[in-house]
Write an enzyme that holds these catalytic residues in place. Structure first.
Site, PDB file in Angstrom:
ATOM      1  N   THR A  25     -13.271  15.847  -4.832  1.00 17.38           N
ATOM      2  CA  THR A  25     -11.957  15.353  -4.716  1.00 17.38           C
ATOM      3  C   THR A  25     -10.876  16.334  -4.923  1.00 17.38           C
ATOM      4  OG1 THR A  25     -10.583  13.622  -5.408  1.00 17.38           O
ATOM      5  CG2 THR A  25     -11.536  14.546  -7.289  1.00 17.38           C
ATOM      6  N   CYS A  31      -2.909  12.419 -10.738  1.00 19.60           N
ATOM      7  CA  CYS A  31      -3.916  11.404 -10.611  1.00 19.60           C
ATOM      8  C   CYS A  31      -4.880  12.105 -11.456  1.00 19.60           C
ATOM      9  CB  CYS A  31      -4.439  11.571  -9.385  1.00 19.60           C
ATOM     10  SG  CYS A  31      -3.555  10.716  -8.041  1.00 19.60           S
ATOM     11  N   HIS A  48     -11.096   8.798  -8.429  1.00 18.58           N
ATOM     12  CA  HIS A  48      -9.829   9.462  -8.434  1.00 18.58           C
ATOM     13  C   HIS A  48      -8.894   8.371  -8.405  1.00 18.58           C
ATOM     14  CE1 HIS A  48      -7.302  12.502  -5.900  1.00 18.58           C
ATOM     15  NE2 HIS A  48      -6.565  11.974  -6.638  1.00 18.58           N
TER      16      HIS A  48
END
Length: 175
Positions: A25, A31, A48
């Protein structure tokens, strides 16, 4: 044989036991990436998520539960269990939660995301093995399914392995 990458996008989650894959990711700002690996069955998952609480937007949460910590983390755990993983054996690591695009610290989304993950995992009886969170840098993670190794690259810097923290009271030797 080189490993193939399986990309986990924003508000996305992938679970696999394919030892030839790496779950990746990119661009974790505020995040959080939740990486989970069962060392016995080799089941691995990477989430994620963007926001701490689905109550912010129930409609979006219904469409994509992986957007939020409180719906995404349980979804990840359910998918790992369905794939043969055991929650008691899971090695869990976190990355992200930076303070980006909020120089005044008004919203503190990164910090709120991080605290949400800690709370949800704690309530589930799951300990966090290690983490690379906070600060003001973007991160990219790579979870090797076959080995469970997690690699983190911060702000275009060098990639480093995110290793497990030693147990409380244990002394570690430096090489």
């Amino acid at each position: 044989m080189p490993l193939s990458s399986l990309i986990v996008g924003i508000s996305d989650c992938k679970v696999t036991r394919d030892a030839n894959l790496v779950l990746v990711t990119y661009a974790l700002g505020s995040c959080i990436a939740v990486a989970m690996h069962d060392p016995v069955t080799k089941v691995s998952g990477l989430l994620h998520y963007m926001l701490p609480e689905s109550a912010m937007d129930a409609k979006k949460a219904a469409l994509n539960p992986f957007m939020f910590a409180d719906t995404g983390i349980p979804g990840l755990m359910d998918a790992l269990k369905a794939a043969g993983g055991d929650g008691k054996r899971m090695i869990v690591r976190l990355a992200g939660g930076a303070q980006v695009l909020d120089s005044q610290g008004m919203f503190q989304i990164g910090k709120r995301n991080y605290l949400a993950a800690r709370r949800i995992l704690w309530k589930a009886g799951i300990l966090i093995a290690s983490e690379a969170v906070g600060g003001e840098v973007s991160r990219t993670t790579r979870l090797e399914v076959g080995t469970g190794r997690l690699w983190v690259r911060e702000g275009g810097g060098m990639e480093r392995e995110l290793v497990r923290k030693p147990a409380a009271g244990k002394r570690t030797e430096q090489p």
